[in-house]
Design an enzyme around this catalytic site. Structure first.
Site, PDB file in Angstrom:
ATOM      1  N   ARG A  17      13.659  10.047  -9.052  1.00 49.56           N
ATOM      2  CA  ARG A  17      13.168  11.349  -8.399  1.00 49.56           C
ATOM      3  C   ARG A  17      12.001  12.092  -9.482  1.00 49.56           C
ATOM      4  O   ARG A  17      11.203  12.917  -8.654  1.00 49.56           O
ATOM      5  CB  ARG A  17      14.148  12.590  -8.360  1.00 49.56           C
ATOM      6  N   ILE A  42      24.580  23.961 -13.143  1.00 46.64           N
ATOM      7  CA  ILE A  42      23.430  23.696 -12.628  1.00 46.64           C
ATOM      8  C   ILE A  42      23.488  22.820 -11.464  1.00 46.64           C
ATOM      9  O   ILE A  42      22.629  22.751 -10.416  1.00 46.64           O
ATOM     10  CB  ILE A  42      22.769  22.778 -13.767  1.00 46.64           C
ATOM     11  N   ARG A  97      19.549  18.353  -4.873  1.00 49.02           N
ATOM     12  CA  ARG A  97      18.235  18.214  -5.860  1.00 49.02           C
ATOM     13  C   ARG A  97      16.932  18.484  -4.826  1.00 49.02           C
ATOM     14  O   ARG A  97      16.066  17.674  -5.050  1.00 49.02           O
ATOM     15  CB  ARG A  97      18.109  17.258  -6.799  1.00 49.02           C
ATOM     16  N   PRO A  98      16.943  19.554  -3.974  1.00 47.48           N
ATOM     17  CA  PRO A  98      15.751  19.775  -3.286  1.00 47.48           C
ATOM     18  C   PRO A  98      14.447  20.017  -4.154  1.00 47.48           C
ATOM     19  O   PRO A  98      14.583  20.376  -5.361  1.00 47.48           O
ATOM     20  CB  PRO A  98      16.007  20.928  -2.305  1.00 47.48           C
ATOM     21  N   ILE A  99      13.421  19.854  -3.489  1.00 48.05           N
ATOM     22  CA  ILE A  99      12.067  20.166  -4.307  1.00 48.05           C
ATOM     23  C   ILE A  99      11.291  21.363  -3.654  1.00 48.05           C
ATOM     24  O   ILE A  99      10.010  21.421  -3.630  1.00 48.05           O
ATOM     25  CB  ILE A  99      10.982  19.099  -4.405  1.00 48.05           C
ATOM     26  N   ASP A 100      11.919  22.297  -2.788  1.00 55.75           N
ATOM     27  CA  ASP A 100      11.561  23.295  -2.005  1.00 55.75           C
ATOM     28  C   ASP A 100      10.674  24.245  -2.678  1.00 55.75           C
ATOM     29  O   ASP A 100       9.763  24.931  -2.330  1.00 55.75           O
ATOM     30  CB  ASP A 100      12.770  23.872  -1.242  1.00 55.75           C
ATOM     31  N   LEU A 101      11.235  24.710  -4.108  1.00 51.32           N
ATOM     32  CA  LEU A 101      10.602  25.550  -5.046  1.00 51.32           C
ATOM     33  C   LEU A 101       9.289  24.891  -5.385  1.00 51.32           C
ATOM     34  O   LEU A 101       8.183  25.734  -5.694  1.00 51.32           O
ATOM     35  CB  LEU A 101      11.294  25.842  -6.109  1.00 51.32           C
ATOM     36  N   ARG A 151      18.357   3.493 -17.538  1.00 48.43           N
ATOM     37  CA  ARG A 151      17.071   4.348 -17.398  1.00 48.43           C
ATOM     38  C   ARG A 151      16.689   5.326 -18.371  1.00 48.43           C
ATOM     39  O   ARG A 151      15.612   5.717 -18.387  1.00 48.43           O
ATOM     40  CB  ARG A 151      17.529   5.245 -16.037  1.00 48.43           C
ATOM     41  N   CYS A 187      20.976  12.816  -4.430  1.00 50.26           N
ATOM     42  CA  CYS A 187      21.223  12.202  -5.645  1.00 50.26           C
ATOM     43  C   CYS A 187      22.427  12.209  -6.011  1.00 50.26           C
ATOM     44  O   CYS A 187      23.075  13.172  -5.529  1.00 50.26           O
ATOM     45  CB  CYS A 187      20.267  12.966  -6.721  1.00 50.26           C
ATOM     46  N   LYS A 210      13.009  10.785 -23.141  1.00 50.28           N
ATOM     47  CA  LYS A 210      12.225  10.302 -21.449  1.00 50.28           C
ATOM     48  C   LYS A 210      12.053  11.492 -20.818  1.00 50.28           C
ATOM     49  O   LYS A 210      11.030  11.316 -20.134  1.00 50.28           O
ATOM     50  CB  LYS A 210      13.708   9.608 -20.910  1.00 50.28           C
ATOM     51  N   ASN A 211      12.673  12.599 -20.731  1.00 50.72           N
ATOM     52  CA  ASN A 211      12.352  13.712 -19.897  1.00 50.72           C
ATOM     53  C   ASN A 211      11.073  14.495 -20.529  1.00 50.72           C
ATOM     54  O   ASN A 211      10.644  15.442 -19.920  1.00 50.72           O
ATOM     55  CB  ASN A 211      13.473  14.670 -19.609  1.00 50.72           C
ATOM     56  N   ASP A 267      22.774  17.837 -19.282  1.00 50.17           N
ATOM     57  CA  ASP A 267      23.008  16.514 -19.473  1.00 50.17           C
ATOM     58  C   ASP A 267      23.620  16.113 -20.438  1.00 50.17           C
ATOM     59  O   ASP A 267      23.785  15.007 -21.052  1.00 50.17           O
ATOM     60  CB  ASP A 267      21.394  16.000 -19.704  1.00 50.17           C
TER      61      ASP A 267
HETATM   62  C1  EPZ Z   1      15.457  17.854 -14.885  1.00 42.50           C
HETATM   63  O1  EPZ Z   1      15.569  17.951 -13.513  1.00 42.50           O
HETATM   64  C2  EPZ Z   1      15.793  16.709 -15.850  1.00 42.50           C
HETATM   65  N1  EPZ Z   1      15.090  15.656 -15.154  1.00 42.50           N
HETATM   66  C3  EPZ Z   1      17.508  16.494 -15.595  1.00 42.50           C
HETATM   67  O2  EPZ Z   1      17.752  15.491 -16.263  1.00 42.50           O
HETATM   68  C4  EPZ Z   1      18.094  17.780 -15.933  1.00 42.50           C
HETATM   69  O3  EPZ Z   1      19.645  17.642 -15.684  1.00 42.50           O
HETATM   70  C5  EPZ Z   1      17.564  19.085 -15.182  1.00 42.50           C
HETATM   71  O4  EPZ Z   1      16.188  19.207 -15.418  1.00 42.50           O
HETATM   72  C6  EPZ Z   1      18.343  20.155 -15.774  1.00 42.50           C
HETATM   73  O5  EPZ Z   1      18.134  20.509 -16.960  1.00 42.50           O
HETATM   74  C7  EPZ Z   1      13.938  15.606 -15.553  1.00 42.50           C
HETATM   75  O6  EPZ Z   1      13.423  16.223 -16.658  1.00 42.50           O
HETATM   76  C8  EPZ Z   1      13.096  14.396 -15.287  1.00 42.50           C
HETATM   77  P1  EPZ Z   1      15.921  21.336 -12.213  1.00 42.50           P
HETATM   78  P2  EPZ Z   1      14.954  18.693 -12.385  1.00 42.50           P
HETATM   79  O7  EPZ Z   1      14.735  21.562 -11.151  1.00 42.50           O
HETATM   80  O8  EPZ Z   1      13.675  19.237 -12.953  1.00 42.50           O
HETATM   81  C9  EPZ Z   1      17.666  23.192  -8.234  1.00 42.50           C
HETATM   82  C10 EPZ Z   1      18.756  13.299 -16.915  1.00 42.50           C
HETATM   83  O9  EPZ Z   1      19.984  13.206 -16.804  1.00 42.50           O
HETATM   84  N2  EPZ Z   1      16.455  23.265  -7.470  1.00 42.50           N
HETATM   85  O10 EPZ Z   1      15.794  22.090 -13.300  1.00 42.50           O
HETATM   86  O11 EPZ Z   1      15.173  18.054 -11.199  1.00 42.50           O
HETATM   87  C11 EPZ Z   1      18.426  22.053  -8.264  1.00 42.50           C
HETATM   88  O12 EPZ Z   1      18.959  21.206  -7.243  1.00 42.50           O
HETATM   89  C12 EPZ Z   1      18.219  14.334 -15.920  1.00 42.50           C
HETATM   90  O13 EPZ Z   1      17.761  12.820 -17.680  1.00 42.50           O
HETATM   91  C13 EPZ Z   1      16.060  23.505  -6.154  1.00 42.50           C
HETATM   92  O14 EPZ Z   1      17.079  24.061  -5.526  1.00 42.50           O
HETATM   93  O15 EPZ Z   1      16.134  19.983 -12.408  1.00 42.50           O
HETATM   94  C14 EPZ Z   1      19.461  22.216  -9.581  1.00 42.50           C
HETATM   95  O16 EPZ Z   1      20.479  22.508  -9.032  1.00 42.50           O
HETATM   96  C15 EPZ Z   1      19.162  14.568 -14.636  1.00 42.50           C
HETATM   97  N3  EPZ Z   1      15.232  23.678  -5.624  1.00 42.50           N
HETATM   98  C16 EPZ Z   1      18.606  23.220 -10.374  1.00 42.50           C
HETATM   99  O17 EPZ Z   1      17.700  23.948  -9.446  1.00 42.50           O
HETATM  100  C17 EPZ Z   1      13.998  23.120  -6.480  1.00 42.50           C
HETATM  101  O18 EPZ Z   1      12.969  23.095  -5.724  1.00 42.50           O
HETATM  102  C18 EPZ Z   1      17.879  23.005 -11.560  1.00 42.50           C
HETATM  103  O19 EPZ Z   1      17.126  21.851 -11.209  1.00 42.50           O
HETATM  104  C19 EPZ Z   1      14.231  22.711  -7.712  1.00 42.50           C
HETATM  105  C20 EPZ Z   1      15.293  22.627  -8.262  1.00 42.50           C
END
Ligand code: EPZ
Length: 433
Positions: free
Chosen positions: A96, A330, A125-129, A400, A120, A22-23, A308
């Site tokens: 998301r 994480i 899980r912000p997207i600020d980065l 999902r 969530c 899926k990812n 995960d």
């Molecule tokens: C991906 O989510 C996966 N989803 C998640 O899988 C997985 O848990 C996660 O990576 C970590 O491995 C998909 O690929 C669709 P991150 P993602 O950005 O990209 C923080 C599942 O069960 N962060 O790597 O959203 C964030 O809050 C799902 O299949 C910021 O602060 O995760 C987290 O604490 C759940 N600001 C950490 O970084 C940002 O702009 C890592 O998140 C982005 C992230």
């Protein structure tokens, strides 16, 4: 809402086949926005999040053919102009990963309006980065009424050092940089196999990318991308879930059509727990009597132990002799499954981002509630070894990301039915022995 009814106690015997990831499929579908030619993706899993991404792309004016039958798990996507560069709240709030379209839309059309995903179950899980990186590529970004609006006549290359490793952040900006002016260098990138799989697709579309799968990725922008055909990698989290099911229930289970090398940290941990694993290139055989030893786990970015798999590992830890310390590094709120496992009789103490699990405890069947995708998988695993019947509510979470999990488990001897599903008589649960 569908529920699962599970009667525990059966060892798993036989072979299950793993579906596509899926990812990996979600960002690959978003990548189709980067060209007006057809992108054909094979081995796309039949799960609800793929349907959501299909709806999102269709909303934008794309043609999307999703074909799931015995022989095909394929989607063909073509995004011709005009593109309605908007991802509405109604869809983004359900998934998301919809925000993955932001980068490709700006790169392709020069503008994008994408709903902010909001909170969530597992964390803020912000997207600020993501936004910060797009601004470095020259996009002007504003936030209003719950939406991000990004604009750029032409993205330009940049040197980006991620403050924190982010999987979809790396994927989204890698996609945007393929059409930017010049060479973008990204450091402290996510190294997940899904990132490398996306890069493979983009390269087959004509992109110039080096280093995907490592911490430093270089993307030299090109004027346009073309269509391509790509096979999505197997789902490593689904693989890990079934391997743990085999280890917990005893029996003799083969998990095939998978990539064990994407699961190094998990397989090493399971071996430490005493699970007997026979690992080949594309399959893992788990043999055992369910006797397991406790071992501590820290979730980390790839290639560390995947977050995960944390919930599923906690279910296993309830069946392991001794005390397992599970630290979630994480996400800040990813222990909701622990409360439900405690309802089944598990001995778990929560201390902030740490869970202390004492085992082995005999779990008993109960009515439990799934809170998110991986939490629901953890409850299914616990139910497979629990005494009596467990009723798992809100299994829409599991749909999902797991393709027909109850059918796959039934095919190797588990007693799982989906209530809400009209079952042919013969598939009803066998009377308790
Ligand atoms: C991906 O989510 C996966 N989803 C998640 O899988 C997985 O848990 C996660 O990576 C970590 O491995 C998909 O690929 C669709 P991150 P993602 O950005 O990209 C923080 C599942 O069960 N962060 O790597 O959203 C964030 O809050 C799902 O299949 C910021 O602060 O995760 C987290 O604490 C759940 N600001 C950490 O970084 C940002 O702009 C890592 O998140 C982005 C992230």
């Amino acid at each position: 809402m569908d529920k699962f009814v599970v009667r525990g106690g059966n060892p798993l015997l036989g072979t299950v086949r793993i579906s596509g990831a899926k990812n990996a499929a979600l960002p690959a579908m978003a990548a189709a926005l980067l060209t007006d030619e057809p992108v054909v993706l094979e081995n796309v899993p039949e799960v609800r999040d793929i349907q959501t991404m299909r709806r999102l792309l269709v909303e934008m004016g794309a043609e999307v053919e999703l074909r799931h039958d015995r022989t095909h798990h394929r989607t063909t996507i073509q995004c011709c102009e005009p593109i309605r560069a908007e991802a509405p709240y109604e869809l983004v709030k359900t998934m998301r990963a919809s925000t993955l379209v932001l980068g490709p839309l700006v790169a392709r059309t020069g503008c994008a309006r994408v709903s902010l995903p909001g909170g969530c179950a597992i964390g803020a899980r912000p997207i600020d980065l993501h936004i910060k990186a797009l601004q470095k590529l020259g996009a002007s970004v504003s936030q209003e009424h719950g939406y991000v609006e990004a604009r750029a006549e032409q993205l330009r290359s940049a040197h980006i050092v991620w403050d924190r490793i982010t999987v979809t952040g790396t994927e989204e900006v890698m996609m945007a940089a393929t059409l930017a002016d010049g060479e973008t260098v990204m450091e402290n990138c996510a190294r997940e196999p899904e990132v490398a799989d996306l890069a493979e697709l983009l390269i087959s579309m004509g992109a110039q990318i080096q280093g995907a799968g490592t911490a430093t990725i270089r993307v030299r922008g090109v004027p346009r991308l073309h269509g391509a055909r790509h096979r999505i990698i197997p789902d490593r989290i689904s693989t890990g879930t079934f391997v743990i099911a085999g280890a917990m229930t005893g029996g003799d289970l083969t998990v095939e059509n998978c990539r064990p090398r994407h699961l190094g940290a998990l397989l090493e941990k399971l071996a430490e727990c005493g699970a007997v694993l026979h690992v080949e290139d594309e399959s893992i055989r788990v043999v055992g009597d369910g006797r397991l030893l406790a071992a501590d786990v820290n979730t980390e970015e790839y290639p560390g132990f995947p977050t995960d798999m944390q919930a599923q590992y906690m279910a296993l830890a309830t069946q392991a002799a001794g005390t397992s310390m599970i630290t979630e590094n994480i996400f800040e709120n990813r222990f909701l499954h622990a409360l439900e496992l405690m309802r089944m009789g598990a001995s778990i103490k929560l201390e902030g981002r740490r869970a202390v699990v004492h085992g082995k405890t005999q779990l008993s069947g109960a009515a439990v509630l799934a809170s998110d995708l991986r939490a629901s998988a953890s409850l299914v695993l616990a139910a497979l070894v629990a005494d009596g019947e467990t009723i798992i509510d809100r299994v829409y979470h599991i749909d999902r990301g797991y393709e027909r999990i109850e059918e796959k488990l039934r095919s190797v001897g588990a007693q799982v039915i989906r209530v809400g599903e009209m079952l042919p008589k013969r598939a009803a649960l066998a009377p308790a022995q």
